[in-house]
Write an enzyme that holds these catalytic residues in place. Structure first.
Site, mmCIF file in Angstrom:
data_model
loop_
_atom_site.group_PDB
_atom_site.id
_atom_site.type_symbol
_atom_site.label_atom_id
_atom_site.label_comp_id
_atom_site.label_asym_id
_atom_site.label_seq_id
_atom_site.Cartn_x
_atom_site.Cartn_y
_atom_site.Cartn_z
ATOM 1 N N THR A 18 8.694 -6.133 2.295
ATOM 2 C CA THR A 18 8.029 -6.021 3.582
ATOM 3 C C THR A 18 9.000 -6.069 4.754
ATOM 4 O O THR A 18 9.867 -6.943 4.821
ATOM 5 C CB THR A 18 6.986 -7.147 3.737
ATOM 6 O OG1 THR A 18 6.076 -7.090 2.644
ATOM 7 C CG2 THR A 18 6.219 -6.989 5.042
ATOM 8 N N LYS A 61 5.127 -3.224 8.371
ATOM 9 C CA LYS A 61 4.109 -3.780 9.245
ATOM 10 C C LYS A 61 4.094 -3.010 10.566
ATOM 11 O O LYS A 61 5.112 -2.901 11.252
ATOM 12 C CB LYS A 61 4.391 -5.259 9.515
ATOM 13 C CG LYS A 61 4.256 -6.146 8.286
ATOM 14 C CD LYS A 61 2.813 -6.272 7.833
ATOM 15 C CE LYS A 61 2.661 -7.295 6.708
ATOM 16 N NZ LYS A 61 1.255 -7.478 6.302
ATOM 17 N N GLU A 89 -2.632 0.761 4.840
ATOM 18 C CA GLU A 89 -3.430 -0.415 4.521
ATOM 19 C C GLU A 89 -4.158 -0.928 5.762
ATOM 20 O O GLU A 89 -3.549 -1.107 6.816
ATOM 21 C CB GLU A 89 -2.486 -1.502 3.979
ATOM 22 C CG GLU A 89 -3.162 -2.613 3.248
ATOM 23 C CD GLU A 89 -2.161 -3.598 2.675
ATOM 24 O OE1 GLU A 89 -2.566 -4.733 2.386
ATOM 25 O OE2 GLU A 89 -0.971 -3.244 2.539
ATOM 26 N N ASP A 122 -7.793 -4.211 2.876
ATOM 27 C CA ASP A 122 -7.245 -5.549 2.661
ATOM 28 C C ASP A 122 -8.210 -6.585 3.226
ATOM 29 O O ASP A 122 -8.998 -7.168 2.496
ATOM 30 C CB ASP A 122 -5.856 -5.681 3.301
ATOM 31 C CG ASP A 122 -5.231 -7.050 3.055
ATOM 32 O OD1 ASP A 122 -5.847 -7.884 2.356
ATOM 33 O OD2 ASP A 122 -4.119 -7.314 3.559
ATOM 34 N N LYS A 173 -5.810 -9.996 -3.399
ATOM 35 C CA LYS A 173 -4.951 -11.170 -3.202
ATOM 36 C C LYS A 173 -5.701 -12.384 -3.733
ATOM 37 O O LYS A 173 -6.882 -12.564 -3.453
ATOM 38 C CB LYS A 173 -4.625 -11.367 -1.716
ATOM 39 C CG LYS A 173 -3.785 -10.256 -1.107
ATOM 40 C CD LYS A 173 -3.567 -10.488 0.376
ATOM 41 C CE LYS A 173 -2.718 -9.389 0.995
ATOM 42 N NZ LYS A 173 -2.602 -9.525 2.474
ATOM 43 N N CYS A 192 -0.069 -10.320 -1.646
ATOM 44 C CA CYS A 192 0.138 -11.756 -1.519
ATOM 45 C C CYS A 192 0.209 -12.150 -0.056
ATOM 46 O O CYS A 192 0.424 -11.316 0.824
ATOM 47 C CB CYS A 192 1.437 -12.179 -2.209
ATOM 48 S SG CYS A 192 2.940 -11.494 -1.448
ATOM 49 N N ASP A 233 2.721 -5.672 -4.359
ATOM 50 C CA ASP A 233 3.343 -6.239 -3.155
ATOM 51 C C ASP A 233 3.433 -7.749 -3.333
ATOM 52 O O ASP A 233 2.631 -8.507 -2.797
ATOM 53 C CB ASP A 233 2.519 -5.865 -1.919
ATOM 54 C CG ASP A 233 3.089 -6.482 -0.645
ATOM 55 O OD1 ASP A 233 4.308 -6.717 -0.593
ATOM 56 O OD2 ASP A 233 2.310 -6.748 0.291
ATOM 57 N N ASP A 270 6.327 -9.847 -2.842
ATOM 58 C CA ASP A 270 7.688 -10.133 -2.384
ATOM 59 C C ASP A 270 7.802 -11.448 -1.626
ATOM 60 O O ASP A 270 8.830 -11.718 -1.014
ATOM 61 C CB ASP A 270 8.190 -8.993 -1.490
ATOM 62 C CG ASP A 270 7.371 -8.836 -0.209
ATOM 63 O OD1 ASP A 270 6.245 -9.352 -0.162
ATOM 64 O OD2 ASP A 270 7.851 -8.178 0.730
#
Length: 327
Positions: free
Chosen positions: A125, A150, A201, A224, A246, A274, A296, A298
């Site tokens: 990210t 992001k 997303e 999400d 998640k 996460c 994802d 990380d």
């Protein structure tokens, strides 16, 4: 023998800072639940998330409120009715999975995945920033095969151009964190598709995403914040092409497995994501993500300090957890 429960608030510093459309943070604040029985202990970690009205104190209290029922032997199935989806249930559910594995001597993987576990390619990210700063982040990580970027501001086309030029060989996921509007989403989607973006997303705020049913999807759009549990899924058909699962949203691995299977039935692509947490939070998600379309996980790569033992990352490949960590 009755179970013994402990609940602990912990903080892990982030390497630098982590910025999304809703703000920045410099540490990961997590709650760890440990459940012990007959000389064995199981652990689960969760990340309370302000976006969903969660606080460290509130999640701590929610787990404490379950102390008697956990000590009395509540199982994971009963837990689904006893606690709402969210971070608190995640910590308890994952601790119960881990405890079961420790007591039985059988790995969690044996119960949920038929094949040998494999290393997974995770996204890495990049924080939200000005285009030049994001280009520098992208350039520094241009060797990674998958980047999650992001965005969610007024200058997103410049950000998209900057990161795609700085990391031309990487596949890129854009995460707007609900930061786009009805006025800019069509143009932003077209621009993203023209620049080879693999996935967008949560472009719009949850509950204000009906326009997605009526506009073109020139690239896949992933829910999400709009998806938490399997019961939410049918309302998202026709809006989204994929869902981000998640554990902190679904309320644990047990519910996440149900969510994943139902999402597949309805034709959604699967991302397993996460919050920013340690390897203890990622470990069950690595098992969940074995057949995911996008991974994802990380969180530990963003920390200045992780748990020991932690997950093993080699570049962007994350290996399945050692049972000393979880499962």
């Amino acid at each position: 023998m009755a179970r013994v429960i402990s609940v602990e608030a912990e903080r892990f510093p982030i390497a630098g800072s982590f910025t999304i459309s809703r703000g920045s943070k410099t540490e990961a604040e997590v709650i760890t639940c440990t459940i012990s029985q007959d000389g064995h202990s199981g652990r689960g970690e969760c990340v309370p998330y302000k976006r969903y009205g969660e606080t460290m104190d509130g999640v701590h209290a929610a787990i404490e409120a379950m102390r008697e029922r956990i000590a009395g032997g509540i199982d994971r199935t009963a837990l689904l009715d006893a606690m709402p989806a969210g971070a608190a249930r995640n910590a308890v559910d994952c601790a119960l999975w881990d405890l079961e594995a420790k007591i039985s001597g059988k790995p969690v993987a044996n119960a949920i995945w038929p094949a040998p576990l494999r290393p997974l390619e995770t996204a890495y990210t990049l924080s939200l920033g000005e285009p030049e700063a994001m280009a520098a982040q992208a350039s520094a990580n241009a060797g990674r095969p998958l980047l999650k970027v992001k965005i969610g501001g007024d200058n997103d086309t410049a950000r998209i151009r900057a990161v795609t030029e700085a990391a031309p060989q990487s596949r890129i996921i854009l995460d707007a964190n609900e930061g786009w509007t009805d006025d800019n989403i069509v143009a932003n989607l077209v621009f993203a598709a023209e620049h080879g973006i693999a996935l967008v997303e949560q472009p719009l705020p949850a509950g204000r995403d009906e326009i997605l049913r009526h506009i073109a999807h020139p690239l896949p759009i992933c829910a999400d914040e709009s998806v938490h549990e399997a019961k939410n899924l049918e309302t998202l058909v026709g809006l989204y092409d994929a869902v981000n699962i998640k554990l902190d949203k679904s309320g644990g691995l047990t519910a996440a497995l149900v969510l994943r299977d139902r999402a597949r039935e309805l034709g959604f692509g699967i991302m397993v994501g996460c919050m920013v947490g340690t390897s203890l939070a990622m470990a069950p998600a690595v098992l969940l993500a074995q057949d995911a379309d996008f991974v994802d996980l990380d969180g530990p790569l963003l920390l200045a300090r992780d748990r020991v033992p932690g997950l093993v990352y080699q570049g962007s490949l994350v290996s399945p957890p050692d049972r000393a960590l979880w499962g």
